[in-house]
Design an enzyme around this catalytic site. Structure first.
Site, mmCIF file in Angstrom:
data_model
loop_
_atom_site.group_PDB
_atom_site.id
_atom_site.type_symbol
_atom_site.label_atom_id
_atom_site.label_comp_id
_atom_site.label_asym_id
_atom_site.label_seq_id
_atom_site.Cartn_x
_atom_site.Cartn_y
_atom_site.Cartn_z
ATOM 1 N N ASP A 22 -6.357 -37.271 -103.821
ATOM 2 C CA ASP A 22 -5.864 -37.931 -104.794
ATOM 3 C C ASP A 22 -4.213 -37.648 -104.950
ATOM 4 O O ASP A 22 -3.752 -36.890 -105.361
ATOM 5 C CB ASP A 22 -6.631 -37.430 -106.198
ATOM 6 N N GLU A 114 -4.473 -26.845 -112.362
ATOM 7 C CA GLU A 114 -5.084 -28.148 -112.726
ATOM 8 C C GLU A 114 -6.376 -27.754 -113.283
ATOM 9 O O GLU A 114 -7.426 -27.801 -112.525
ATOM 10 C CB GLU A 114 -5.029 -28.991 -111.367
ATOM 11 N N GLU A 123 -15.752 -29.698 -118.745
ATOM 12 C CA GLU A 123 -15.754 -28.204 -117.823
ATOM 13 C C GLU A 123 -14.991 -27.292 -118.681
ATOM 14 O O GLU A 123 -14.883 -26.230 -118.327
ATOM 15 C CB GLU A 123 -15.022 -28.830 -116.645
ATOM 16 N N HIS A 279 -8.661 -39.625 -109.115
ATOM 17 C CA HIS A 279 -10.263 -39.339 -109.019
ATOM 18 C C HIS A 279 -10.895 -39.110 -110.379
ATOM 19 O O HIS A 279 -12.035 -39.100 -110.580
ATOM 20 C CB HIS A 279 -10.292 -38.124 -108.125
#
Length: 330
Positions: A22, A114, A123, A279
């Site tokens: 990406d 990230e 998440e 992505h």
């Protein structure tokens, strides 16, 4: 157990390949590191969830004195090999474990991570960055990215609706519309991660949540509720809502700014429909039945994003929407 499953998913090479390929993501991070090189050179950096270690290596290339690359999944083994093969073992220390469990004897000047998931918060890895910030970041230290904004907007997407649903009305000349309720349930019960174009979006976006990584608390992210109100810019069937986010790479002194700035000074990684695809794509919540809206018609309601009690890495979404005198809950 849930954490073990989560970290195991990141042991698979495919997920790292997707992220590294990406270019929007990886190039923006590298540009941000180089933009803040004066802050990184000669300093101590922590990379939370380093994966293959690419951001840690970028920081070492920018002159960091030491980089603690923390990774809970088994990919830490490969990250360590990559560091060795690039002759950076004297600078980059790979720590295999959760950031909540590792032991670091010194404070750090910079935290890079990230951490963003689909719809920004899926998440819930930001909690680990907050933990690292509160435990190790020196006062006045740098966090990259520094700010994040989650947006939502109503969308029209007849093509997607036709592909998934209307297909059953005529299958090789056979009426299979008995499949429609099940098809709608399977296609639209859960959020859909896909790309849409700016043309699908019916209004200007609304800010669901603005996150200042220098001050945000983990409690604040457990449940987020906000009311929204849109006026449709066109007449079209309303098929649902799209969500996307952007993150900024700012220094700590920009901490009190609430407005997104489009300028050369601020590096922004955006996942908006009008920007180059990433992505993360966009996250869509589709309705079972579209609503016909006229130009200037009001679409309003509320949304709650809450961490699942069973598994904090999952997001529960409660969406209420009203338009044309009718109200719905999803």
């Amino acid at each position: 157990e849930f954490d073990r499953a989560y970290f195991q998913s990141y042991s698979h090479v495919g997920i790292h390949e997707e992220m590294i390929k990406d270019r929007m993501r990886t190039d923006t991070y590298r540009a941000a590191i180089m933009r803040h090189q004066h802050f990184i050179a000669g300093k101590v950096v922590m990379d939370v969830g380093c994966g293959t270690g690419i951001l840690s290596i970028f920081c070492a290339q920018a002159g960091a004195r030491r980089v603690y690359a923390v990774e809970a999944s088994e990919i830490a083994v490969q990250a360590n090999e990559i560091v060795k093969e690039n002759d950076l073992s004297d600078k980059v220390i790979v720590l295999h474990g959760r950031v909540e469990d590792v032991n670091i004897e010194e404070k750090v000047d910079v935290i890079i991570s990230e951490w963003m998931g689909y719809m920004l918060l899926y998440e819930s890895m930001l909690a680990s960055v907050i933990f690292a910030r509160d435990k190790w970041l020196k006062p006045g230290g740098l966090i990259l990215p520094s700010h994040a904004t989650l947006y939502m907007a109503p969308v029209t997407d007849s093509e997607r609706y036709c592909d998934s649903i209307d297909f059953w009305r005529d299958v090789y000349g056979i009426d299979m519309s008995a499949m429609l309720p099940l098809a709608k349930q399977c296609a639209f019960e859960e959020p859909v991660v896909d790309t849409i174009s700016g043309e699908n979006v019916l209004t200007w976006p609304f800010v669901v949540k603005y996150v200042d990584c220098y001050t945000v608390t983990a409690q604040e992210l457990e449940s987020i509720t906000t009311k929204y109100r849109f006026a449709s810019m066109m007449q079209a069937p309303l098929h649902g809502f799209a969500f996307w986010f952007d993150v900024e790479f700012n220094g700590p002194m920009h901490s009190h700014r609430k407005k997104r700035v489009k300028s050369d000074e601020v590096i922004v990684l955006s996942t908006a429909p009008e920007d180059a695809p990433t992505h993360w794509k966009q996250t869509m919540l589709y309705f079972y039945e579209p609503i016909e809206v006229k130009q200037d018609q009001i679409i309003e309601g509320s949304i709650t994003l809450s961490q699942s009690k069973e598994n904090v890495r999952f997001l529960n979404i409660h969406l209420e929407y009203f338009s044309g005198g009718r109200s719905f809950v999803k």
